[in-house]
Design a protein around this motif. Structure first.
Motif: not given
Length: 277
Positions: A129-132, A153-157, A169-173, A180-192
């Motif tokens: 899980v990334i975010g949350g 949980n990355p920092p805001m923005g 990215v390193d954490f996911v790898a 991998v649940f990217v628990a943040m809104g657009p456009p951050q989740s898609e870009k990540f």
């Protein structure tokens, strides 16, 4: 990897497209967005059937706000085009599409995530899980008996900070997972997710699911059924959090609806086709 992350916007679009995962699913276009015409059950089954060790790919759920974002953010638009599955998360757009004679299936992220946890994910499955928040992760583990969740949980923005993006990215790898649940809104989740794809080391599926985890764990109160089924969830959420959501629903969302109505008119008049090719 560092160059890909730090200089994403400088990379040639054709080069980026060559790195994208291929999708076997037919696409339909509406309001400038690319959709995979699937129901909740079909989307859940497709996600469950994908091989865990396949190259990392993204699952996205566009709504009316996405129609605005793609016209104002070229990188976000590329992310939508590259997604492995892209299901409709908007009853508003579904109804607008019907005016144009197009049936746009409704498969929002919250519904698909709910069914994944109920029907597909097992307690011993590795998940990331990334975010949350830590509280959300704890509630998720308790509710579904999960015992192999890796959480960052990355920092805001963070998407604007190359170092923070690189860390995520390193954490996911470093934590291979089926989902991998990217628990943040657009456009951050898609870009990540696009950064992870571009990095090339990870496998599995990145699910851009916004606040879905807080909904299924009961931390965010769901809208009443009548509002849920009539397409007024946005109004319920706006009333609860006007300061945070007014721009999403009253500015971007209404523009997105306008794009949808314009597209419906073009479809009805035979000025364009919904299916590519």
């Amino acid at each position: 990897m560092a160059a890909d992350v730090a200089k994403w916007d400088d990379t040639d679009a054709g080069e980026q497209a060559a790195r994208q995962p291929e999708t076997p699913f037919r696409a339909v276009r509406f309001a400038g967005l690319r959709f995979t015409p699937m129901s909740v059950a079909e989307a859940t089954a497709a996600l469950a059937a994908r091989q865990q060790d396949a190259p990392f790919a993204a699952f996205v759920t566009p709504n009316a706000e996405h129609a605005w974002l793609r016209r104002h953010d070229p990188e976000f638009a590329r992310c939508g085009e590259a997604a492995w599955i892209s299901t409709n998360d908007s009853r508003v757009l579904r109804n607008a599409a019907l005016l144009g004679g197009l049936k746009l299936d409704f498969a929002p992220g919250a519904y698909v995530v709910r069914d994944l946890f109920r029907e597909v994910i097992r307690p011993d499955d590795a998940l990331t899980v990334i975010g949350g928040t830590d509280a959300t992760i704890a509630a998720l583990c308790e509710q579904f008996g999960l015992n192999r969740i890796a959480h960052h949980n990355p920092p805001m923005g963070f998407i604007h900070d190359p170092d923070a993006v690189r860390t995520a990215v390193d954490f996911v790898a470093a934590h291979p997972a089926r989902f991998v649940f990217v628990a943040m809104g657009p456009p951050q989740s898609e870009k990540f997710c696009q950064r992870v794809i571009s990095d090339g080391r990870s496998t599995g599926l990145g699910l851009c699911i916004g606040s879905s985890l807080t909904v299924i764990t009961g931390q965010m109160k769901a809208a009443p059924d009548i509002m849920e089924h009539t397409g007024f969830v946005w109004l319920y959420r706006l009333a609860r959090e006007p300061g945070r959501l007014w721009r999403r629903y009253l500015a971007r969302g209404l523009w997105g609806l306008g794009y949808g109505l314009w597209d419906a008119a073009r479809l009805r008049l035979g000025l364009r086709k919904a299916w590519p090719g």
